[in-house]
Design a protein around this motif. Structure first.
Motif, PDB file in Angstrom:
ATOM      1  N   LEU A  64       0.899  -1.245   0.073  1.00  0.00           N
ATOM      2  CA  LEU A  64       0.231   0.252   0.243  1.00  0.00           C
ATOM      3  C   LEU A  64       0.945   1.548  -0.048  1.00  0.00           C
ATOM      4  O   LEU A  64       0.524   1.942  -0.788  1.00  0.00           O
ATOM      5  CB  LEU A  64      -1.189  -0.132   1.335  1.00  0.00           C
ATOM      6  CG  LEU A  64      -2.176  -1.179   1.205  1.00  0.00           C
ATOM      7  CD1 LEU A  64      -2.625  -1.479   2.261  1.00  0.00           C
ATOM      8  CD2 LEU A  64      -3.202  -1.098   0.780  1.00  0.00           C
ATOM      9  N   ARG A 119       0.315   2.421  -3.448  1.00  0.00           N
ATOM     10  CA  ARG A 119      -1.158   2.967  -2.940  1.00  0.00           C
ATOM     11  C   ARG A 119      -0.276   4.641  -3.383  1.00  0.00           C
ATOM     12  O   ARG A 119      -1.410   5.041  -2.728  1.00  0.00           O
ATOM     13  CB  ARG A 119      -2.328   2.203  -2.620  1.00  0.00           C
ATOM     14  CG  ARG A 119      -1.949   0.927  -2.678  1.00  0.00           C
ATOM     15  CD  ARG A 119      -2.487   0.978  -4.501  1.00  0.00           C
ATOM     16  NE  ARG A 119      -4.061   2.183  -5.107  1.00  0.00           N
ATOM     17  CZ  ARG A 119      -3.775   2.443  -6.635  1.00  0.00           C
ATOM     18  NH1 ARG A 119      -2.913   2.036  -7.678  1.00  0.00           N
ATOM     19  NH2 ARG A 119      -4.831   3.108  -7.010  1.00  0.00           N
ATOM     20  N   LEU A 146      -0.306   5.468   0.513  1.00  0.00           N
ATOM     21  CA  LEU A 146      -0.907   5.392   1.494  1.00  0.00           C
ATOM     22  C   LEU A 146       0.184   5.478   2.513  1.00  0.00           C
ATOM     23  O   LEU A 146       1.601   5.722   2.542  1.00  0.00           O
ATOM     24  CB  LEU A 146      -1.629   4.357   1.842  1.00  0.00           C
ATOM     25  CG  LEU A 146      -2.680   3.731   0.621  1.00  0.00           C
ATOM     26  CD1 LEU A 146      -4.031   3.578   1.106  1.00  0.00           C
ATOM     27  CD2 LEU A 146      -3.364   5.730   0.227  1.00  0.00           C
ATOM     28  N   ALA A 205      -3.582   5.384   7.379  1.00  0.00           N
ATOM     29  CA  ALA A 205      -4.831   4.916   6.196  1.00  0.00           C
ATOM     30  C   ALA A 205      -4.244   3.708   5.616  1.00  0.00           C
ATOM     31  O   ALA A 205      -5.172   2.836   5.123  1.00  0.00           O
ATOM     32  CB  ALA A 205      -4.368   5.749   5.404  1.00  0.00           C
ATOM     33  N   VAL A 206      -3.062   3.291   5.915  1.00  0.00           N
ATOM     34  CA  VAL A 206      -2.682   1.864   5.882  1.00  0.00           C
ATOM     35  C   VAL A 206      -2.883   0.681   6.853  1.00  0.00           C
ATOM     36  O   VAL A 206      -3.228  -0.255   5.887  1.00  0.00           O
ATOM     37  CB  VAL A 206      -1.163   2.030   5.882  1.00  0.00           C
ATOM     38  CG1 VAL A 206      -0.473   0.653   5.767  1.00  0.00           C
ATOM     39  CG2 VAL A 206      -0.231   3.121   5.334  1.00  0.00           C
ATOM     40  N   ARG A 243      -5.799   0.759   8.488  1.00  0.00           N
ATOM     41  CA  ARG A 243      -7.177   0.769   7.872  1.00  0.00           C
ATOM     42  C   ARG A 243      -7.648   0.075   6.765  1.00  0.00           C
ATOM     43  O   ARG A 243      -7.858  -0.980   6.273  1.00  0.00           O
ATOM     44  CB  ARG A 243      -7.626   2.130   8.006  1.00  0.00           C
ATOM     45  CG  ARG A 243      -8.168   3.237   9.196  1.00  0.00           C
ATOM     46  CD  ARG A 243      -9.492   4.284   9.160  1.00  0.00           C
ATOM     47  NE  ARG A 243      -8.449   4.951   8.043  1.00  0.00           N
ATOM     48  CZ  ARG A 243      -8.049   6.234   8.593  1.00  0.00           C
ATOM     49  NH1 ARG A 243      -7.120   6.169   9.878  1.00  0.00           N
ATOM     50  NH2 ARG A 243      -7.020   7.568   7.509  1.00  0.00           N
ATOM     51  N   ARG A 244      -6.560   0.496   5.960  1.00  0.00           N
ATOM     52  CA  ARG A 244      -6.296  -0.651   4.899  1.00  0.00           C
ATOM     53  C   ARG A 244      -6.832  -1.656   4.522  1.00  0.00           C
ATOM     54  O   ARG A 244      -6.932  -3.229   3.955  1.00  0.00           O
ATOM     55  CB  ARG A 244      -5.697   0.370   2.682  1.00  0.00           C
ATOM     56  CG  ARG A 244      -6.250   0.171   2.023  1.00  0.00           C
ATOM     57  CD  ARG A 244      -7.363  -0.394   1.798  1.00  0.00           C
ATOM     58  NE  ARG A 244      -7.750  -1.121   0.073  1.00  0.00           N
ATOM     59  CZ  ARG A 244      -8.654  -2.041  -0.799  1.00  0.00           C
ATOM     60  NH1 ARG A 244      -9.391  -2.149   0.363  1.00  0.00           N
ATOM     61  NH2 ARG A 244      -8.842  -1.894  -1.840  1.00  0.00           N
ATOM     62  N   THR A 245      -5.308  -2.224   5.136  1.00  0.00           N
ATOM     63  CA  THR A 245      -5.051  -3.889   5.407  1.00  0.00           C
ATOM     64  C   THR A 245      -5.788  -4.267   6.092  1.00  0.00           C
ATOM     65  O   THR A 245      -6.127  -5.180   5.725  1.00  0.00           O
ATOM     66  CB  THR A 245      -4.072  -3.780   6.196  1.00  0.00           C
ATOM     67  OG1 THR A 245      -2.894  -3.065   5.896  1.00  0.00           O
ATOM     68  CG2 THR A 245      -3.504  -4.938   6.493  1.00  0.00           C
ATOM     69  N   GLU A 288      -9.622  -3.412   6.133  1.00  0.00           N
ATOM     70  CA  GLU A 288     -10.870  -3.846   4.698  1.00  0.00           C
ATOM     71  C   GLU A 288     -10.158  -4.828   3.958  1.00  0.00           C
ATOM     72  O   GLU A 288     -10.742  -5.982   3.238  1.00  0.00           O
ATOM     73  CB  GLU A 288     -10.577  -2.542   3.994  1.00  0.00           C
ATOM     74  CG  GLU A 288     -10.986  -1.939   4.835  1.00  0.00           C
ATOM     75  CD  GLU A 288     -10.876   0.152   4.338  1.00  0.00           C
ATOM     76  OE1 GLU A 288     -10.526   0.046   3.239  1.00  0.00           O
ATOM     77  OE2 GLU A 288     -11.508   1.147   4.352  1.00  0.00           O
ATOM     78  N   LEU A 289      -8.694  -4.800   3.439  1.00  0.00           N
ATOM     79  CA  LEU A 289      -7.771  -6.417   2.736  1.00  0.00           C
ATOM     80  C   LEU A 289      -8.187  -7.278   3.140  1.00  0.00           C
ATOM     81  O   LEU A 289      -9.070  -8.412   2.260  1.00  0.00           O
ATOM     82  CB  LEU A 289      -6.745  -6.278   1.303  1.00  0.00           C
ATOM     83  CG  LEU A 289      -6.398  -4.884   1.241  1.00  0.00           C
ATOM     84  CD1 LEU A 289      -5.285  -4.056   1.104  1.00  0.00           C
ATOM     85  CD2 LEU A 289      -7.554  -4.887  -0.082  1.00  0.00           C
ATOM     86  N   ALA A 349      -4.246  -5.619  -2.659  1.00  0.00           N
ATOM     87  CA  ALA A 349      -3.756  -4.190  -2.389  1.00  0.00           C
ATOM     88  C   ALA A 349      -3.429  -3.078  -3.199  1.00  0.00           C
ATOM     89  O   ALA A 349      -3.354  -1.939  -2.966  1.00  0.00           O
ATOM     90  CB  ALA A 349      -2.348  -4.634  -2.223  1.00  0.00           C
ATOM     91  N   GLU A 397      -3.986  -2.617  -6.126  1.00  0.00           N
ATOM     92  CA  GLU A 397      -5.552  -2.779  -7.358  1.00  0.00           C
ATOM     93  C   GLU A 397      -4.966  -3.156  -8.792  1.00  0.00           C
ATOM     94  O   GLU A 397      -4.854  -2.671  -9.666  1.00  0.00           O
ATOM     95  CB  GLU A 397      -6.163  -1.602  -7.663  1.00  0.00           C
ATOM     96  CG  GLU A 397      -6.135  -1.117  -5.801  1.00  0.00           C
ATOM     97  CD  GLU A 397      -6.981   0.492  -5.845  1.00  0.00           C
ATOM     98  OE1 GLU A 397      -7.260   0.277  -6.401  1.00  0.00           O
ATOM     99  OE2 GLU A 397      -7.187   1.294  -4.227  1.00  0.00           O
TER     100      GLU A 397
END
Length: 350
Positions: A126, A130, A132, A136-137, A139-141, A143-144, A179, A181
């Motif tokens: 990420l 991406r 990040l 934010a890293v 949170r996205r982790t 989510e993934l 991650a 995308e």
């Protein structure tokens, strides 16, 4: 099954790919002149025995073949969104890997860093691809991990690979691949080390991600049963070449190449009593010395004079989409009274 997305051209186009290895014993022609395409949003299965060249094909696409001893021979072309990858700079390839093209390797325990928590490993993708940072890293982790079905993702993100099951580690690998995308996911034997229940879950997850995110997938496996019902198209590989290709439903319902028939015949079927499992006689020849004509003819129950005299190209199949590298297409009468038995019933597949 969700229909593949349409677009102005193929997402991935491989032409005349030859990947050879220079060894003390001679030149091993692991991949020896293959052509195929992957369309946006499409799942393509690449199937064949161990040693047929499947994994080398994947590494060639990613430009990860060690050089030396490996070499992509002159004339090889790998285009992603029209951009030639053969000969691209290291910086350009590093930018594409993970962000635009991602790969899941066969054994997640050897692909994941054993001394880093899985959340940190996903977070690195990420940050690099991406852009990040900070919370934010994290949170996205989370989510993934949730996206790929990891329970309690907030807690499990702090686990090390050895604390996860084989299926969970493979889900982490899929999360890492997702991650960045990417538009194309290359899954190299993603279910090999897993039991059949977990295999089905991983395949369902890959199909779900394709349907939800529009991601194209090149699914590499030695097991035709794995790709049944998942792939839009199937490429069957043998001895460094593609020997049959076509829509998945057609290949399973009516396999044409004798090697494809043999693979299907070897799949055990529930409710079919048999004393012995069917096998393809012989073994894959050495890439140091492929037969100069049809590479399957020494093992083929249909072989005749033409097979030992001339090397067939991919011959379009009569009346259907697809092609087969076999002299039987213009001479179907040669099948009479020989072969592996009746394997032309995709409905019987597990």
């Amino acid at each position: 099954m969700t229909a593949p997305a349409t677009g102005p051209g193929p997402l991935l186009e491989v032409r005349a790919l030859r990947t050879w290895f220079h060894t003390d014993a001679g030149i091993a022609r692991a991949v020896d002149g293959i052509d195929f395409q992957v369309q946006p949003g499409e799942i393509v299965g690449l199937v064949g025995e161990s040693g047929s060249g499947k994994s080398v094909t994947a590494l060639s696409i990613m430009q990860l073949v060690p050089r030396p001893p490996g070499e992509l021979m002159a004339g090889s072309s790998i285009r992603f969104r029209g951009e030639e990858l053969v000969g691209a700079s290291g910086a350009r390839l590093r930018a594409l890997r993970g962000a635009d093209i991602a790969m899941i390797f066969q054994e997640p325990m050897t692909s994941l860093n054993p001394v880093l928590q899985v959340g940190r490993q996903i977070g690195e993708v990420l940050r690099v691809h991406r852009g990040l940072a900070g919370k934010a890293v994290w949170r996205r982790t989370v989510e993934l991990l949730e996206l790929v079905g990891i329970p309690e993702p907030e807690r499990r993100s702090d686990d090390y690979p050895h604390q996860l099951s084989g299926g969970q580690r493979q889900r982490v690998m899929i999360a890492m691949a997702r991650a960045g995308e990417p538009e194309l996911l290359i899954a190299d034997e993603p279910t090999t080390a897993l039991d059949v229940t977990i295999q089905a879950q991983i395949l369902d997850l890959i199909a779900e991600l394709r349907a939800r995110l529009g991601m194209a997938v090149l699914l590499i496996t030695h097991d035709l049963g794995v790709v049944a019902g998942v792939c839009d198209r199937v490429l069957v590989m043998y001895a460094g070449q593609i020997v049959e290709q076509g829509p998945g439903a057609d290949v399973f319902r009516e396999p044409h190449h004798p090697y494809t028939e043999g693979l299907l015949r070897a799949i055990p079927r529930l409710g079919h009593a048999t004393e012995r499992l069917a096998v393809i006689p012989g073994a894959v020849p050495s890439p140091l010395a492929w037969p100069p004509t049809c590479r399957f003819h020494p093992r083929c129950p249909y072989a005749w004079e033409a097979c030992a005299a001339h090397a067939p190209g991919l011959i379009p199949l009569d009346g259907r989409s697809g092609a087969s590298r076999c002299w039987l297409e213009p001479h179907p009468e040669r099948r009479a009274g020989r072969g592996y038995g009746d394997v032309r019933s995709g409905a019987e597949l597990p």
